[in-house]
Design a protein around this motif. Structure first.
Motif, PDB file in Angstrom:
ATOM      1  N   VAL A 186       0.841  -1.200   0.000  1.00 37.19           N
ATOM      2  CA  VAL A 186       0.000   0.000   0.000  1.00 37.19           C
ATOM      3  C   VAL A 186       0.880   1.255   0.000  1.00 37.19           C
ATOM      4  CG1 VAL A 186      -1.905   1.212   1.118  1.00 37.19           C
ATOM      5  CG2 VAL A 186      -1.681  -1.266   1.412  1.00 37.19           C
ATOM      6  N   PRO A 187       0.954   1.985  -1.121  1.00 37.12           N
ATOM      7  CA  PRO A 187       1.663   3.267  -1.108  1.00 37.12           C
ATOM      8  C   PRO A 187       0.818   4.318  -0.394  1.00 37.12           C
ATOM      9  CG  PRO A 187       0.806   2.807  -3.310  1.00 37.12           C
ATOM     10  CD  PRO A 187       0.480   1.615  -2.465  1.00 37.12           C
ATOM     11  N   VAL A 188       1.454   5.065   0.501  1.00 36.72           N
ATOM     12  CA  VAL A 188       0.772   6.087   1.299  1.00 36.72           C
ATOM     13  C   VAL A 188       1.569   7.385   1.213  1.00 36.72           C
ATOM     14  CG1 VAL A 188      -0.069   6.726   3.596  1.00 36.72           C
ATOM     15  CG2 VAL A 188      -0.024   4.317   2.918  1.00 36.72           C
ATOM     16  N   LYS A 189       0.888   8.498   0.990  1.00 40.70           N
ATOM     17  CA  LYS A 189       1.596   9.776   0.960  1.00 40.70           C
ATOM     18  C   LYS A 189       1.151  10.660   2.122  1.00 40.70           C
ATOM     19  CE  LYS A 189      -1.448  12.034  -2.444  1.00 40.70           C
ATOM     20  NZ  LYS A 189      -1.477  12.760  -3.743  1.00 40.70           N
ATOM     21  N   ASN A 190       2.118  11.372   2.664  1.00 42.34           N
ATOM     22  CA  ASN A 190       1.868  12.309   3.757  1.00 42.34           C
ATOM     23  C   ASN A 190       2.702  13.550   3.497  1.00 42.34           C
ATOM     24  OD1 ASN A 190       1.448  13.699   6.115  1.00 42.34           O
ATOM     25  ND2 ASN A 190       2.546  12.265   7.438  1.00 42.34           N
ATOM     26  N   ASP A 191       2.040  14.644   3.151  1.00 42.56           N
ATOM     27  CA  ASP A 191       2.762  15.893   2.871  1.00 42.56           C
ATOM     28  C   ASP A 191       2.926  16.770   4.104  1.00 42.56           C
ATOM     29  OD1 ASP A 191       0.244  16.980   3.283  1.00 42.56           O
ATOM     30  OD2 ASP A 191      -0.086  17.549   1.184  1.00 42.56           O
ATOM     31  N   GLY A 192       2.557  16.228   5.254  1.00 42.05           N
ATOM     32  CA  GLY A 192       2.645  16.998   6.492  1.00 42.05           C
ATOM     33  C   GLY A 192       1.303  17.523   6.948  1.00 42.05           C
ATOM     34  N   ASN A 193       0.337  17.521   6.035  1.00 40.21           N
ATOM     35  CA  ASN A 193      -1.012  17.983   6.359  1.00 40.21           C
ATOM     36  C   ASN A 193      -2.057  16.898   6.162  1.00 40.21           C
ATOM     37  OD1 ASN A 193      -0.375  20.802   6.920  1.00 40.21           O
ATOM     38  ND2 ASN A 193       0.089  20.971   4.734  1.00 40.21           N
ATOM     39  N   LYS A 194      -1.885  16.117   5.112  1.00 34.23           N
ATOM     40  CA  LYS A 194      -2.877  15.093   4.778  1.00 34.23           C
ATOM     41  C   LYS A 194      -2.198  13.757   4.547  1.00 34.23           C
ATOM     42  CE  LYS A 194      -6.490  14.049   1.329  1.00 34.23           C
ATOM     43  NZ  LYS A 194      -7.112  14.483   0.061  1.00 34.23           N
ATOM     44  N   VAL A 195      -2.767  12.693   5.130  1.00 39.69           N
ATOM     45  CA  VAL A 195      -2.260  11.333   4.932  1.00 39.69           C
ATOM     46  C   VAL A 195      -3.279  10.581   4.090  1.00 39.69           C
ATOM     47  CG1 VAL A 195      -1.465   9.217   6.026  1.00 39.69           C
ATOM     48  CG2 VAL A 195      -1.133  11.417   7.182  1.00 39.69           C
ATOM     49  N   GLU A 196      -2.804   9.984   2.986  1.00 38.79           N
ATOM     50  CA  GLU A 196      -3.722   9.322   2.054  1.00 38.79           C
ATOM     51  C   GLU A 196      -3.096   8.060   1.475  1.00 38.79           C
ATOM     52  OE1 GLU A 196      -5.886  10.284  -2.246  1.00 38.79           O
ATOM     53  OE2 GLU A 196      -4.534  11.749  -1.334  1.00 38.79           O
ATOM     54  N   ALA A 197      -3.818   6.952   1.540  1.00 38.34           N
ATOM     55  CA  ALA A 197      -3.401   5.718   0.867  1.00 38.34           C
ATOM     56  C   ALA A 197      -3.820   5.803  -0.591  1.00 38.34           C
ATOM     57  CB  ALA A 197      -4.039   4.507   1.535  1.00 38.34           C
ATOM     58  N   LEU A 198      -2.862   5.628  -1.508  1.00 38.23           N
ATOM     59  CA  LEU A 198      -3.184   5.739  -2.930  1.00 38.23           C
ATOM     60  C   LEU A 198      -4.004   4.554  -3.412  1.00 38.23           C
ATOM     61  CD1 LEU A 198       0.221   7.025  -4.360  1.00 38.23           C
ATOM     62  CD2 LEU A 198      -1.741   8.352  -3.542  1.00 38.23           C
ATOM     63  N   GLU A 199      -3.592   3.362  -3.015  1.00 40.73           N
ATOM     64  CA  GLU A 199      -4.250   2.141  -3.482  1.00 40.73           C
ATOM     65  C   GLU A 199      -3.656   0.956  -2.728  1.00 40.73           C
ATOM     66  OE1 GLU A 199      -7.020   0.751  -4.686  1.00 40.73           O
ATOM     67  OE2 GLU A 199      -6.846   2.034  -6.446  1.00 40.73           O
ATOM     68  N   ALA A 200      -4.402  -0.117  -2.610  1.00 38.10           N
ATOM     69  CA  ALA A 200      -3.862  -1.384  -2.123  1.00 38.10           C
ATOM     70  C   ALA A 200      -3.619  -2.262  -3.338  1.00 38.10           C
ATOM     71  CB  ALA A 200      -4.836  -2.053  -1.150  1.00 38.10           C
ATOM     72  N   LEU A 201      -2.400  -2.751  -3.487  1.00 35.52           N
ATOM     73  CA  LEU A 201      -2.016  -3.473  -4.699  1.00 35.52           C
ATOM     74  C   LEU A 201      -1.665  -4.922  -4.393  1.00 35.52           C
ATOM     75  CD1 LEU A 201       0.434  -0.790  -6.134  1.00 35.52           C
ATOM     76  CD2 LEU A 201      -1.959  -1.086  -6.764  1.00 35.52           C
ATOM     77  N   ASN A 202      -2.097  -5.834  -5.257  1.00 35.97           N
ATOM     78  CA  ASN A 202      -1.649  -7.225  -5.187  1.00 35.97           C
ATOM     79  C   ASN A 202      -0.207  -7.280  -5.682  1.00 35.97           C
ATOM     80  OD1 ASN A 202      -4.760  -7.514  -5.663  1.00 35.97           O
ATOM     81  ND2 ASN A 202      -4.090  -9.513  -4.950  1.00 35.97           N
ATOM     82  N   TYR A 203       0.734  -7.514  -4.782  1.00 34.05           N
ATOM     83  CA  TYR A 203       2.145  -7.514  -5.190  1.00 34.05           C
ATOM     84  C   TYR A 203       2.913  -8.524  -4.363  1.00 34.05           C
ATOM     85  CZ  TYR A 203       6.945  -5.921  -5.916  1.00 34.05           C
ATOM     86  OH  TYR A 203       8.297  -5.858  -6.206  1.00 34.05           O
ATOM     87  N   ASN A 204       3.532  -9.463  -5.035  1.00 37.85           N
ATOM     88  CA  ASN A 204       4.311 -10.498  -4.368  1.00 37.85           C
ATOM     89  C   ASN A 204       5.789 -10.278  -4.684  1.00 37.85           C
ATOM     90  OD1 ASN A 204       5.728 -13.044  -3.925  1.00 37.85           O
ATOM     91  ND2 ASN A 204       3.704 -13.924  -3.552  1.00 37.85           N
ATOM     92  N   LYS A 205       6.532  -9.744  -3.726  1.00 36.33           N
ATOM     93  CA  LYS A 205       7.943  -9.426  -3.947  1.00 36.33           C
ATOM     94  C   LYS A 205       8.756 -10.676  -4.279  1.00 36.33           C
ATOM     95  CE  LYS A 205      12.004  -7.357  -1.750  1.00 36.33           C
ATOM     96  NZ  LYS A 205      12.538  -6.635  -0.566  1.00 36.33           N
ATOM     97  N   ALA A 206       8.444 -11.793  -3.621  1.00 42.21           N
ATOM     98  CA  ALA A 206       9.184 -13.031  -3.866  1.00 42.21           C
ATOM     99  C   ALA A 206       9.055 -13.461  -5.320  1.00 42.21           C
ATOM    100  CB  ALA A 206       8.696 -14.131  -2.931  1.00 42.21           C
ATOM    101  N   ASN A 207       7.849 -13.311  -5.882  1.00 43.38           N
ATOM    102  CA  ASN A 207       7.644 -13.645  -7.294  1.00 43.38           C
ATOM    103  C   ASN A 207       8.442 -12.719  -8.204  1.00 43.38           C
ATOM    104  OD1 ASN A 207       5.856 -15.677  -6.656  1.00 43.38           O
ATOM    105  ND2 ASN A 207       4.028 -14.601  -7.348  1.00 43.38           N
ATOM    106  N   GLU A 208       8.326 -11.409  -7.949  1.00 45.73           N
ATOM    107  CA  GLU A 208       8.913 -10.420  -8.853  1.00 45.73           C
ATOM    108  C   GLU A 208      10.439 -10.442  -8.817  1.00 45.73           C
ATOM    109  OE1 GLU A 208       7.077  -8.805 -11.007  1.00 45.73           O
ATOM    110  OE2 GLU A 208       5.295  -9.762 -10.158  1.00 45.73           O
ATOM    111  N   TYR A 209      11.006 -10.690  -7.647  1.00 48.11           N
ATOM    112  CA  TYR A 209      12.469 -10.699  -7.509  1.00 48.11           C
ATOM    113  C   TYR A 209      13.059 -12.115  -7.592  1.00 48.11           C
ATOM    114  CZ  TYR A 209      12.836  -5.767  -6.195  1.00 48.11           C
ATOM    115  OH  TYR A 209      12.817  -4.396  -6.206  1.00 48.11           O
ATOM    116  N   LYS A 210      12.167 -13.102  -7.747  1.00 46.07           N
ATOM    117  CA  LYS A 210      12.600 -14.503  -7.804  1.00 46.07           C
ATOM    118  C   LYS A 210      13.500 -14.840  -6.609  1.00 46.07           C
ATOM    119  CE  LYS A 210      12.272 -14.851 -12.858  1.00 46.07           C
ATOM    120  NZ  LYS A 210      11.559 -13.572 -13.030  1.00 46.07           N
TER     121      LYS A 210
END
Length: 305
Positions: A186-210
């Protein structure tokens, strides 16, 4: 105006975004063929541990503000040094150091009521014998400070080998319970005033990096309730531990339970990032998000000076 950039593999996309925003880019690269090197307006190739040389380069270019686009340990230490010399950077080095230490971060997650896989810590190989009786195999072996990639150990021989490899780097060893669930980030941004999750993503690091020891597996698409739960937990963590900028919270879900794995305080946003196809599919321009939040943080820091 010239803005500084230290970005590693994210240098290409971040250089492009800064130039689109009207800045000249003074890029410090660890090697000459690093992404962004050919397109930046001003460049320096230097080892990140040579702090004085990098400080001199930025000073000579009248750079005051620096975007940090890589979470490498040396770069976090460099950002801390540059801030002590009067520069402003887009990260909070102290918070990045905290996230970089997986053991400290996981211990604080537990204290704050978040769930994370069970784990053991080893500083010397002899200590492995003391925890073997409590370990359930397979398990995952990690460097406490991310010096080498995680590895799944399916038996004691693989475990001893993996532990030895981590100890050889000078890092403590984190031995983590293997959870056979579904991986998300889940990428999350916080500019010091507002905290917002951009999206929840299906991502398997073990698969992608083998990664060694892991079997390739599919990630079933999450339902709306799981997505919202992941986003809420990620935002809560960012708020609780006061992370700013664009960060990423990695989780695994098993039987409906969300277990937090780690937080990346500076995420990879380069064109060749393994996550780039996932961002694009979700309609996220991740490099633009990184630059937008970084510029807001830099402007806020400038006002405080």
């Amino acid at each position: 105006m010239i803005i500084g950039l230290i970005a590693g593999s994210s240098g290409d996309a971040l250089t492009d975004q800064l130039q689109k925003s009207g800045f000249e880019v003074a890029l410090v690269a660890g090697k000459q063929n690093e992404p962004g090197y050919e397109h930046a307006n001003h460049t320096l190739v230097e080892d990140m541990s040579n702090k004085e040389e990098i400080e001199r380069f930025f000073s000579n270019k009248n750079v005051r503000s620096i975007v940090i686009g890589t979470g490498h340990k040396k770069v976090i230490e460099l950002a801390e040094y540059l801030e002590s010399k009067g520069f402003v950077t887009s990260i909070n080095p102290e918070r990045s150091q905290f996230a970089k230490d997986k053991i400290d971060f996981k211990e604080n997650l537990i204290k704050s009521g978040f769930t994370t896989p069970n784990f053991y810590v080893i500083e010397e190989k002899a200590e492995l014998k003391e925890v073997l009786g409590n370990l359930t195999l397979p398990c995952v072996v990690k460097s406490a400070i991310d010096l080498i990639q995680p590895r799944k150990a399916n038996d004691t021989i693989e475990l001893e080998d993996a532990v030895g490899n981590v100890l050889a780097t000078g890092s403590k060893v984190l031995i983590e319970e293997f959870v056979s669930g579904t991986d998300y980030t889940v990428p999350v941004k916080n500019d010091g005033n507002k905290v917002e999750a951009l999206e929840a993503l299906n991502y398997n690091k073990a698969n992608e990096y083998k990664l060694i020891g892991f079997e390739k597996r599919s990630n079933p698409k999450m339902d709306r309730n799981t997505e919202e739960k992941l986003k809420d937990i990620a935002v809560e963590i960012v708020k609780k531990f006061n992370f700013t900028g664009l960060v990423r919270v990695d989780c695994i879900v098993e039987n409906g339970e969300v277990l937090v794995l780690e937080l990346n305080s500076v995420i990879v946003t380069g064109y060749k990032s393994t996550l780039m196809p996932f961002y694009k599919e979700a309609g996220i321009d991740i490099a633009k998000e990184m630059i937008d939040v970084s510029l807001k943080i830099l402007r806020g820091k400038e006002e405080l000076l």
